[in-house]
Design an enzyme around this catalytic site. Structure first.
Site, PDB file in Angstrom:
ATOM      1  N   GLU A   1       0.828  -1.214   0.000  1.00 22.20           N
ATOM      2  CA  GLU A   1       0.000   0.000   0.000  1.00 22.20           C
ATOM      3  C   GLU A   1       0.864   1.265   0.000  1.00 22.20           C
ATOM      4  OE1 GLU A   1      -3.018   0.388  -0.657  1.00 22.20           O
ATOM      5  OE2 GLU A   1      -3.707  -1.671  -0.531  1.00 22.20           O
TER       6      GLU A   1
ATOM      7  N   GLN B   1       0.968   6.966  -5.210  1.00 19.94           N
ATOM      8  CA  GLN B   1       1.616   7.755  -6.282  1.00 19.94           C
ATOM      9  C   GLN B   1       2.289   6.886  -7.354  1.00 19.94           C
ATOM     10  OE1 GLN B   1       1.248  10.986  -5.747  1.00 19.94           O
ATOM     11  NE2 GLN B   1       0.981  11.097  -3.544  1.00 19.94           N
TER      12      GLN B   1
ATOM     13  N   GLY C   1      10.590   6.879  -6.236  1.00 21.16           N
ATOM     14  CA  GLY C   1      10.304   8.274  -5.870  1.00 21.16           C
ATOM     15  C   GLY C   1       9.690   8.409  -4.486  1.00 21.16           C
TER      16      GLY C   1
ATOM     17  N   TYR D   1      -5.878   6.233   5.195  1.00 23.39           N
ATOM     18  CA  TYR D   1      -6.011   5.302   4.070  1.00 23.39           C
ATOM     19  C   TYR D   1      -5.275   3.987   4.354  1.00 23.39           C
ATOM     20  CZ  TYR D   1      -5.177   2.899  -0.217  1.00 23.39           C
ATOM     21  OH  TYR D   1      -5.099   1.894  -1.136  1.00 23.39           O
TER      22      TYR D   1
ATOM     23  N   ASP E   1      -8.856   6.654  -0.840  1.00 26.20           N
ATOM     24  CA  ASP E   1      -7.812   7.418  -1.535  1.00 26.20           C
ATOM     25  C   ASP E   1      -8.467   8.201  -2.676  1.00 26.20           C
ATOM     26  OD1 ASP E   1      -8.411   5.508  -3.403  1.00 26.20           O
ATOM     27  OD2 ASP E   1      -6.350   4.838  -3.708  1.00 26.20           O
TER      28      ASP E   1
ATOM     29  N   CYS F   1     -18.698   2.924 -18.095  1.00 21.33           N
ATOM     30  CA  CYS F   1     -19.923   2.682 -17.329  1.00 21.33           C
ATOM     31  C   CYS F   1     -20.624   1.386 -17.736  1.00 21.33           C
ATOM     32  CB  CYS F   1     -20.877   3.860 -17.474  1.00 21.33           C
ATOM     33  SG  CYS F   1     -20.162   5.397 -16.848  1.00 21.33           S
TER      34      CYS F   1
HETATM   35  S1  SF4 Z   1     -21.452   3.981 -13.590  1.00 16.83           S
HETATM   36 FE1  SF4 Z   1     -19.758   4.992 -14.632  1.00 16.83          FE
HETATM   37  S2  SF4 Z   1     -19.396   6.907 -13.546  1.00 16.83           S
HETATM   38 FE2  SF4 Z   1     -20.655   5.597 -12.219  1.00 16.83          FE
HETATM   39  S3  SF4 Z   1     -19.188   4.581 -10.898  1.00 16.83           S
HETATM   40 FE3  SF4 Z   1     -19.578   3.233 -12.641  1.00 16.83          FE
HETATM   41  S4  SF4 Z   1     -17.969   3.740 -14.138  1.00 16.83           S
HETATM   42 FE4  SF4 Z   1     -18.030   5.413 -12.623  1.00 16.83          FE
END
Ligand code: SF4
Length: 289
Positions: A51, A56, A95, A134, A152, A214
């Protein structure tokens, strides 16, 4: 019947959405999770080191560093005793070297104050050098199965999109609020998987740069950004401060077999690392001579 104020409606709607996230997320995670070295053998030490390395830094970049680190420093005692130069060599290229120094300092704390065993309690973990909410959440949930969120930037982005929340995610109070919102909806039997699934969703589906995927998301039926196509507006983040730019003249002074290096001070930027000597300005050849 009690009349609802707009604020109540907002809170209730948010809670309804949060209550829906866990089941689909875990089912999706079971099918889609990447196999990662620290995931397959989640001891407290391995989860902690991974973790810290992953802050980064991309997963693919971390893998070889993690393997080398575990081979040379397989447990907390070995980390507590490692020589600083060797530690920095193992970290070279990752880093943010204060992360390595804090790891060693925390390992020493664990040896002297906790008998060499990583504490399992969230509040005890927070007392260790370099461990914030976190990392304490990640270690306590993944290695010790305690229901503490690990929030995070990835998780903040995903939750801001789920709720179409326009709060500034760089504000620490927003992070604290998201932690408080997630704690009660974490499944008690799989808190570590819940946290890792959220991180995985942020890393592979609800992407930081560019459009989120999505149609692959377990929340597509109720996520507000997914339903409204408003991903470009979320999350909101205050503009970063402009970077300071300094002029330096780096001096490469060498013979045929040797070169002059110096060690940087113990504190501050790149503390304790070796470097070519430098002048704190853009110097002319005359000035260098
Ligand atoms: S539906 Fe789209 S915008 Fe919403 S959490 Fe899932 S990937 Fe992200």
């Amino acid at each position: 019947m009690k009349q609802q104020t707009p604020r109540n409606i907002e809170v209730q709607r948010k809670q309804e959405l949060l209550n829906r996230i866990a089941p689909g997320l875990l089912t999706w995670y079971d099918k889609s999770r990447r196999s990662l070295p620290w995931r397959e053998e989640p001891t407290p030490y391995r989860v902690w080191v991974s973790e810290i390395m992953l802050q980064q830094t991309r997963v693919e970049a971390v893998k070889p560093y993690f393997a080398r680190f575990m081979e040379r420093l397989p447990d907390i005692e070995a980390l507590a005793e490692v020589d600083d130069d060797e530690l920095l060599k193992l970290w070279e290229g990752l880093g943010y070297y204060s992360r390595a120094r804090n790891l060693k300092a925390a390992a020493q704390q664990i040896v002297t104050e906790y008998g060499g065993e990583m504490p399992s309690d969230y509040r005890e973990l927070l007392k260790l050098k370099g461990i914030g909410s976190y990392t304490a959440g990640a270690v306590s949930s993944i290695a010790f199965k305690q229901p503490n969120p690990a929030v995070d930037g990835n998780v903040l982005r995903v939750i801001a999109r789920l709720l179409e929340d326009n709060s500034d995610i760089s504000d620490q109070s927003v992070k604290k609020r998201v932690e408080d919102d997630l704690r009660p909806v974490m499944p008690k039997d799989r808190p570590g998987d819940f946290n890792q699934a959220l991180m995985e969703l942020g890393a592979t589906v609800c992407l930081p740069n560019g459009a989120p995927k999505c149609s692959n998301c377990p929340w597509q039926e109720f996520c507000l950004v997914g339903l409204h196509g408003t991903w470009q507006q979320y999350p909101q983040k205050a503009a970063k401060k402009a970077r300071t730019i300094e002029d330096k003249t780096i001096l490469v002074i060498r013979t045929s077999r040797q070169v002059v290096l110096r060690k940087r001070p113990k504190r501050g930027l790149l503390a304790g690392l070796y470097e070519f000597p430098a002048m704190d300005k853009k110097a002319s050849l005359e000035e260098v001579r």
